[in-house]
Scaffold this motif. Structure first.
Motif, short mmCIF file in Angstrom:
data_model
loop_
_atom_site.label_atom_id
_atom_site.label_comp_id
_atom_site.label_asym_id
_atom_site.label_seq_id
_atom_site.Cartn_x
_atom_site.Cartn_y
_atom_site.Cartn_z
N ALA A 56 0.86 -1.18 0.00
CA ALA A 56 0.00 0.00 0.00
C ALA A 56 0.89 1.23 0.00
CB ALA A 56 -0.91 0.01 1.22
N SER A 57 0.69 2.10 -0.98
CA SER A 57 1.50 3.32 -1.11
C SER A 57 2.98 2.99 -1.11
CB SER A 57 1.19 4.30 0.04
OG SER A 57 -0.17 4.63 0.06
N ASN A 58 3.34 1.94 -1.87
CA ASN A 58 4.74 1.51 -2.05
C ASN A 58 5.41 1.08 -0.76
OD1 ASN A 58 4.82 1.97 -4.88
ND2 ASN A 58 5.02 4.17 -4.49
#
Length: 120
Positions: A102-104
């Motif tokens: 999630a979100s890198n």
């Protein structure tokens, strides 16, 4: 936020069976890197019991191979752990664990756990 709800624990006699469920909300289980079941007995370290990846590759602890089966129910967004031929040494709190990107960044979530007691 991913939420996990385990169910299915209880008291069973040696040789019996139980089916644990890990209901996942907030993310499709097909999008998770993996879903795993861990267990922790009193005074012991937590150990990995079984894991299933997004590609449905499975792996098991040596102590449960041939007795436990992990599987996904995509329609219910749930991961199941079928436990057969239960032994007293399987007694522990069983917890569900998932990982996702999630979100890198990697995120990891745990459920509250469900007690499994194997005793005559």
């Amino acid at each position: 936020q991913v939420r996990l709800a385990e169910s299915g624990g209880g008291l069973v006699q040696p040789g019996g069976s139980l089916r644990l469920s890990c209901a996942v909300s907030g993310e499709s289980i097909r999008s998770l890197n993996f879903v795993a079941w861990y267990r922790q007995a009193p005074g012991e370290q937590r150990e990995l019991v079984a894991r299933i990846t997004s590609s449905e590759t499975t792996n098991y602890a040596d102590s449960v191979k041939g007795r436990f089966t992990i599987s996904r129910d995509n329609a219910e967004n749930t991961v199941l752990l079928r436990m057969n031929s239960l032994k007293p040494e399987d007694t522990a709190v069983y917890s569900c664990n998932v990982e996702r990107w999630a979100s890198n960044r990697l995120e990891n979530f745990w459920g509250q756990g469900t007690q499994v007691t194997v005793s005559s």
